[in-house]
Design an enzyme around this catalytic site. Structure first.
Site: not given
Lengths: 291, 759
Positions: A167, A172
């Site tokens: 990932e 974020e």
């Protein structure tokens, strides 16, 4: 983004971020002085545009499903993170705005038994690539308990379980820290709270106030993180813990854009969390990097 | 604020010794027009900034403020407030104003920031800026600011700094201890700043609500409840209450209402509507004010030919009733044939009053009523008059028969035509005392002090409350009370039971019982015998209160063994509330039945009044609704009226109206056109709630003059209730409507899911 954290891990990660943030601030102070100096470009020079979605279309129109999938619902255990939102494909939660942007909206409303709605879109099986520059220009949402992300997963996640599949979180943020963007990679032995992360802090500003360009440049053994053209972190094969495997040379990845509400990473929203919140995406682009 | 707190001055002269300010921190102002006033940012860093002085609120503990050199966030000194015990005889709270004699130019800043901590976790009642003892045009504050025992930074954003070219109010605070016991509060590093880390989330006026201001020409109101919500650097919303002067106001119709830059709304005309909206720095603020009145409908002719008692409306058309009237002080009165059956009054019978030669100027005609006037639809009485003279005053007085003149209220209205019927309106709005039963009407023609009667003959007719049913007693709508003496005005008749005890206060009679010891509910009972028909649905309404919170059982049942009953428990409070119970007699039904109130299960007072038992039309359900967009999900279509305002929350749309001032019920209206067939039965259902307890009038009616209507009163609470009313139409026309009249009381009215079914 896809993580399961214990309390201890959260604490550990926060501590790590603080340490890194301080380091990054120092770095930024140095970098800011020379951002206008075009004689010292940063990043790959030989970029070849291979995919773009400019999100042009009428207000309220749906996104181009040749490029994007909708993920619906609350997943299992809130997508593995105790997230509180129910993802829909309704235009209230995801649509074009008629001004060249795609807007994901997180809303406080009871829906299918969940207290919030939002949207999560992916390019799985439609747009996938190994290596290159992945970038998006985004005006982020904010607010305590709001968790937006622009991130990637390995294409064969259906066969190879997370985190082995890999990932890459391009950006974020925690809505209660709207001036910090976080970029991470997760793999076996370095996932969830032990992900390898770097963050960037903007002074006297916040990412939910205006658009910024978030990007990675991903090459063999290396992922570089960029904010508005400024490289603020480099993660390489050498950074993975001893004995752990660098899983980013194996397969193409697909992109994901979403706003989660609540969840282990960010905590729960409260009554005074400003909602609705929007993630406004001007464009998403992928370049190949030519030698 | 200025009116509450008197002036008490504590000047901190030492501030003036420290004129050396760190101007190096000022924003770059090279490109700005030269400011007329100093743009000093600092308020209190280690001491008072130049020109700053402190004035305590006069009724606060004026010694509460001091400068602390031991505990500071940083530097040499902090502000300290010794918040007193709330019982402190010198003042139960701390508060005051930090201001400068010369205003400052704050246009370069967007936020007041400071650090604070307290000796215990506390909530500061009010803290902000923009308040001085000279004015508060740009008063800005946060209410309920949480302060803990650690230093923390706080922000009070400036809603629109461009307006603060000369502001003297640098900081103000008003704080009483949450739990009443004293504590210490420190504030430090108070300064105006220009930060990019605070985002304006939304702004509003009138607490963000769309309110209705039913008002006539000349009325004024000030837009209140202005606020701005900010998204703070910690991702939390904080509401800042802002002076309305920060906002720019607009009236949609300047012929009807204007609004000035302080938010003062002035009504210029009663003809039409205007909507007041606002913007803050160009962005639209939530909330609006709808100004204007629905037109007063022309009065119909009253039909009381089938009336069972003398009550308003009165048309003098009954041959069975005895109208209890009297001409006095030289006025000769009689009910006679209408001498001029034309114009607005073609009816057969009217009242004559002849003011005989030499009679007192206050000679007139009184009518005693069998029931008090019902002002629930409006406080406007309509009277048709025929006078041989134009331009003479007609005085209409109403009073309670038992109290007499002490309860009397009067209005004078001039005639405008001679020897022609005309309608005169007597608007008693604001004069009606809700505690008095007005059961006498007195009418005087040419009421001019010391002007004796000259033998002129006058006529009057059609005494009618605007908005009410013009038909008296015609058994319209199946709403007739099956009970006798339901209002207890006839004293100790018709009712029975050990709780039967009629008392009279202020001209109103009611049943009063005080339960001393608790036992079985039926131990203390008030009942009235009434026939109940099995399978029939009944509506029982009554007003009740207690001396505290208690319950009571109310319902219908057999008045003989086995005493089968259908009851509900109602919660009484010290405030009189209206209750409406729908009761279906599924399992019994004989002549010897009763309405019952069982109050023996708890101790305390039970006051009961205005008990009405009616039969519903029965059945209902089944058919399709005759209305479009009854659930308001289609938005602003199909409905009309000044209360028409669709809002959406959580995916559900509904109609929302907030009545700012009370007037006539029909002043604030929501309607939809629908054909009504005379004699047909209709069932109207809807969901409704309010922000408190209030009533609205709902029903069906003509959508054109004479606006005949069949209505019921729905009592709203903060909980959403489903209401169901059945009407038998006493009129019929294509141009009819469903109507919700909500102007008689203030407060919110939320309406949703309206259906109308023909039975």
């Amino acid at each position: 983004m896809l993580r399961t954290l214990s309390r201890k891990q959260i604490k550990k990660e926060m501590k790590k971020n603080i340490v890194e943030s301080i380091a990054v601030i120092c770095a930024c102070l140095c970098l800011l002085g020379c951002t206008n100096d075009e004689s010292t470009p940063v990043g790959a020079q030989n970029l070849n545009l291979v995919f773009e979605d400019e999100f042009n279309g009428e207000a309220g129109a749906t996104i181009n499903t040749d490029n994007w999938n909708f993920e619906i619902g609350n997943g299992q255990n809130g997508w593995g993170n105790n997230e509180l939102q129910y993802y829909t494909n309704r235009p209230e939660n995801v649509a074009l705005d008629g001004e060249g942007n795609m807007v994901i909206t997180a809303i406080r409303e009871q829906f299918q038994g969940f207290p919030f709605t939002s949207a999560r879109i992916t390019t799985k099986d439609k747009v996938e690539q190994q290596y290159g520059r992945f970038e998006a220009r985004i005006k982020m949402p904010g607010g305590r308990g709001v968790w937006p992300a622009f991130w990637m997963l390995g294409s064969d996640i259906d066969e190879i379980p997370w985190p082995t599949v890999g990932e890459i979180d391009i950006t974020e943020l925690r809505g209660q820290e709207p001036n910090i963007t976080i970029g991470s990679v997760h793999g076996p032995g370095y996932s969830g709270g032990n992900a390898i992360s770097g963050s960037y802090v903007i002074e006297n500003d916040r990412f939910d106030a205006d658009f910024h360009e978030y990007a990675i440049e991903w090459t063999e053994d290396t992922i570089e993180y960029y904010l508005d053209g400024i490289r603020f972190n480099i993660i390489t094969k050498d950074d993975v813990p001893q004995g752990a495997e660098w899983v980013f040379n194996e397969r193409p990845f697909f992109m994901i854009l979403n706003i989660a509400v609540g969840g282990n990473f960010v905590g729960f929203p409260v009554d005074s969390t400003p909602l609705p919140q929007t993630m406004v995406v001007d464009y998403v682009r992928i370049y190949s990097i030519e030698d | 604020m200025r009116n509450i707190f008197t002036f008490r001055k504590i000047s901190y002269i030492l501030a003036t010794f420290l004129l050396v300010i760190n101007y190096g921190c000022q924003p770059d102002d090279e490109d700005l027009v030269e400011a007329t006033f100093p743009n000093i940012a600092e308020v209190f860093i280690d001491t008072f900034s130049p020109g700053l002085q402190y004035d305590a609120f006069g009724n606060s503990k004026v010694t509460a403020f001091d400068v602390d050199t031991d505990i500071t966030f940083q530097g040499d000194a902090a502000m300290r407030f010794d918040i007193p015990n709330t019982s402190d005889p010198e003042g139960g709270y701390a508060g005051g104003v930090f201001s400068t004699a010369v205003g400052r130019d704050l246009t370069n800043y967007n936020v007041l920031s400071f650090y604070a901590r307290a000796s215990k976790g506390e909530t500061i009642n009010e803290i902000g800026f923009g308040l001085t003892f000279q004015g508060e045009v740009y008063r800005t504050q946060v209410s309920g600011l949480q302060v803990g025992t650690d230093w923390q930074q706080y922000f009070i954003p400036i809603p629109d700094a461009a307006k603060l070219t000369e502001e003297s109010g640098m900081l103000w605070i008003a704080e009483a201890a949450d739990d009443g016991s004293s504590y210490q509060l420190w504030i430090d590093e108070v300064k105006f700043e220009n930060l990019d880390v605070i985002i304006q989330d939304s702004a509003g006026i009138l607490e963000g609500q769309d309110q209705v201001f039913p008002a006539n020409e000349g009325a004024q109101t000030t837009i209140s409840g202005a606020y701005v919500d900010y998204n703070l650097p910690n991702g939390l919303l904080q509401r800042v209450n802002a002076g309305p002067a920060y906002f720019d106001f607009t009236s949609s119709n300047e012929n009807v209402a204007t609004v000035d830059n302080l938010g003062v709304v002035t009504v210029l005309s009663s003809d039409g509507f205007a909507t007041i909206t606002a913007t803050l720095s160009g962005t639209t603020a939530a909330g609006s004010l709808s100004v204007g009145m629905e037109d007063i409908p022309p009065s119909p002719n009253v039909d009381d030919s089938q009336a069972t008692q003398v009550s308003v409306p009165i048309g003098f058309e009954s041959t069975a009733l005895t109208y209890d009237f009297e001409g006095f002080e030289g006025a000769a009165s009689a009910i006679e044939g209408n001498p001029d059956q034309s114009g607005v009054n073609p009816t057969a019978t009217v009242m004559r009053t002849t003011k005989t030669n030499g009679s007192q100027f206050f000679a007139g005609t009184l009518i005693n009523l069998d029931a008090p006037i019902d002002f629930s639809t409006s406080e406007i009485l309509s009277l048709k008059t025929w006078s041989p003279k134009a331009g003479i005053p007609v005085r209409l007085a109403i009073e309670n028969q038992g109290i007499g003149a002490d309860s009397q209220i009067v209005l004078d209205v001039n005639t405008t035509v001679e020897s022609t019927w005309e309608e005169l309106l007597f608007n008693f709005s604001g004069q009606i005392n809700p505690g008095i039963n007005y059961d006498r009407i007195v009418i005087f023609f040419e009421f001019v002090v010391d002007l004796p009667g000259d033998g002129s003959t006058y006529y009057f007719d059609d005494i009618y409350v605007i908005g009410s049913d013009p038909v008296n007693g015609g058994n319209g709508g199946g709403g007739e009370n099956l009970l006798e003496n339901g209002d207890f005005e006839q004293g100790m008749v018709a009712w029975e039971g050990n709780a039967f005890n009629v008392q009279t206060d202020g001209g109103n009679s009611f049943n009063f019982a005080n339960v001393m010891t608790a036992g079985n509910a039926f131990d203390v009972n008030l009942s009235q015998q009434v026939e109940i028909v099995q399978g029939q649905t009944y509506t029982l309404t009554f007003d009740a209160s207690s001396d505290g919170d208690r319950t009571m059982i109310a319902g219908i049942g057999l008045f003989e063994a086995p005493f089968t009953s259908v009851t509900q428990t109602v919660n009484l409070t010290s405030t009189t509330q209206s209750y409406e119970l729908t009761l279906t007699a599924d399992s019994f039904g004989i002549v010897n039945s009763r309405v019952l109130f069982d109050m023996g299960a708890e101790t305390g007072v039970v006051v009961i009044d205005n008990v009405v038992l009616t039969t519903d039309g029965g059945g209902g359900g089944g058919g399709d609704t005759l209305l479009a967009n009854g659930d308001f999900e289609s938005g602003m279509v199909d409905w009309f009226g000044n209360a028409f305002n669709v809002q959406t929350d959580g995916g559900n749309s509904f109609n929302f109206a907030n009545v700012m001032t009370a007037g006539n019920a029909f002043d604030v209206n929501l309607s939809q056109s629908v054909e009504i067939v005379q004699g047909a039965s209709y069932t109207l259902t809807f969901d409704a709630s309010s922000d408190g307890n209030r009533s609205i009038i709902v029903g069906i009616g003509l959508n054109e003059a004479p606006f005949t209507a069949d209505t019921e009163t729905a009592n709203l609470t903060t909980s959403t209730q489903t209401f169901e009313f059945t009407y038998t139409a006493t009129f019929g026309a294509t141009n009819s409507r469903v109507l919700f009249d909500m102007g008689a009381e203030t407060g919110v009215v939320v309406i949703d899911n309206v259906t109308l079914v023909q039975n």
